[in-house]
Design an enzyme around this catalytic site. Structure first.
Site: not given
Ligand code: BV8
Ligand code: ZN
Length: 253
Positions: A82, A134, A142, A145, A162, A164, A202-203, A245
């Site tokens: 990060y 996200h 933290c 806390c 933190c 704390c 977004t993909s 975009a």
């Molecule tokens: C949850 C923060 C449950 C962190 C991120 C199997 C099937 C379906 C779903 C799942 C599965 N297995 C697991 C899951 C669930 C999982 C998920 O979806 N996994 C995916 C990988 C299959 N989801 C989760 O875990 C979510 N939580 O489900 O919790 C739950 C429910 C209740 C209680 C407890 C638990 C949490 C998901 C959030 C993860 N965190 N980010 C960090 O950033 O470090 S997600 C991460 O991917 C980023 O935020 C990013 O934005 C996001 C999505 O990816 P994209 O934005 O689409 O980026 P990508 O690279 O894929 O694509 C870029 C696109 O841009 C491309 O299409 C490209 O062509 C295009 N592009 C390129 N250049 C340009 C352009 N477009 C326009 N102009 C350009 N110039």
């Molecule tokens: Zn703390």
């Protein structure tokens, strides 16, 4: 990949203008707009996308490090990841895509930017209503806390503590973690209410974020995808503009 000749660029320009004209016409009478953005909207600012090239760090994929398990196992490694991203971001500015959305929003009664990105660039570009599904890489939380604070220190000495004494984590949603409930509900309401949803850079892989595009569609919204490559949801789009975009969104102004 065809050689990117002037001819290709000219053709792409014609397609963008033609498709953008259709969208502009739709935008004319609309009152409620939702925009769902992903890593692609920040690509032209120089932020590597998740699944494009550059999406790797020290041969790790984001999905391997952006998890609570990875952090538990090796908080220092996850913080190095990060910190690397924050250092890259600290030198990065919004691009014409972010600015165009900020300007476009002034023309509508309701204009909600729903973003999967954690880079904060929409807000920096002046967008007023931004729902960060996200979380945000510039905030920390933290583990002891639960205190949340803005932290823009780069490089950060990892893993940061933190006051704390508790371990600090990035205040982002990791894979396997629930999205912030209130933010997601607001995003769902905006998606259900909008006449038009722009799905930008977004993909379409990550859930439940992408279910918002389906919710908009099932409530009769006109869906527009702006992305050089087709994504998982391209088949439900009313218009697909196969371009960047940063080039396309200013066309809508
Ligand atoms: C949850 C923060 C449950 C962190 C991120 C199997 C099937 C379906 C779903 C799942 C599965 N297995 C697991 C899951 C669930 C999982 C998920 O979806 N996994 C995916 C990988 C299959 N989801 C989760 O875990 C979510 N939580 O489900 O919790 C739950 C429910 C209740 C209680 C407890 C638990 C949490 C998901 C959030 C993860 N965190 N980010 C960090 O950033 O470090 S997600 C991460 O991917 C980023 O935020 C990013 O934005 C996001 C999505 O990816 P994209 O934005 O689409 O980026 P990508 O690279 O894929 O694509 C870029 C696109 O841009 C491309 O299409 C490209 O062509 C295009 N592009 C390129 N250049 C340009 C352009 N477009 C326009 N102009 C350009 N110039
Ligand atoms: Zn703390």
């Amino acid at each position: 990949m065809l050689r990117d000749t002037g001819e290709e660029r000219l053709k792409e320009g014609v397609v963008i203008k033609k498709e953008a004209a259709k969208v502009k016409e739709r935008l004319e009478g609309a009152r409620n707009i939702a925009v769902l953005t992903g890593a692609g909207v920040s690509a032209e600012s120089g932020v590597p996308t998740f699944r494009g090239e550059g999406g790797l760090w020290k041969n790790f994929r984001a999905e391997e490090l952006a998890t609570p398990e990875a952090f538990k196992k090796d908080p220092a490694l996850v913080w190095e990841f990060y910190d690397f991203r924050r250092q890259t971001l600290s030198r990065i500015r919004p691009n014409p895509a972010h600015y165009a959305l900020a300007r476009l929003s002034e023309r509508f009664e309701n204009f909600t930017v729903i973003t999967q990105n954690v880079d904060g660039l929409h807000t920096l570009a002046g967008s007023k209503t931004v729902l960060e599904l996200h979380g945000n890489i510039w905030r920390v939380r933290c583990l002891e806390c639960g205190g949340v604070s803005e932290n823009r220190v780069v490089p950060i000495n990892t893993p940061p503590r933190c006051n704390c004494g508790g371990l600090l984590r990035p205040d982002v949603v990791w894979f396997g973690e629930a999205l912030p409930e209130e933010t997601f509900q607001k995003a769902l309401r905006a998606a259900e209410k909008c006449e038009i949803m722009l799905v930008v850079g977004t993909s379409g892989v990550v859930q439940p974020a992408m279910s918002l595009a389906v919710a908009a569609k099932s409530n009769g919204a006109f869906l527009v995808e702006i992305n050089p490559d087709p994504g998982l949801l391209s088949h439900i789009m009313d218009v697909v503009i196969p371009a960047g975009a940063g080039k396309t969104l200013p066309e809508l102004l």
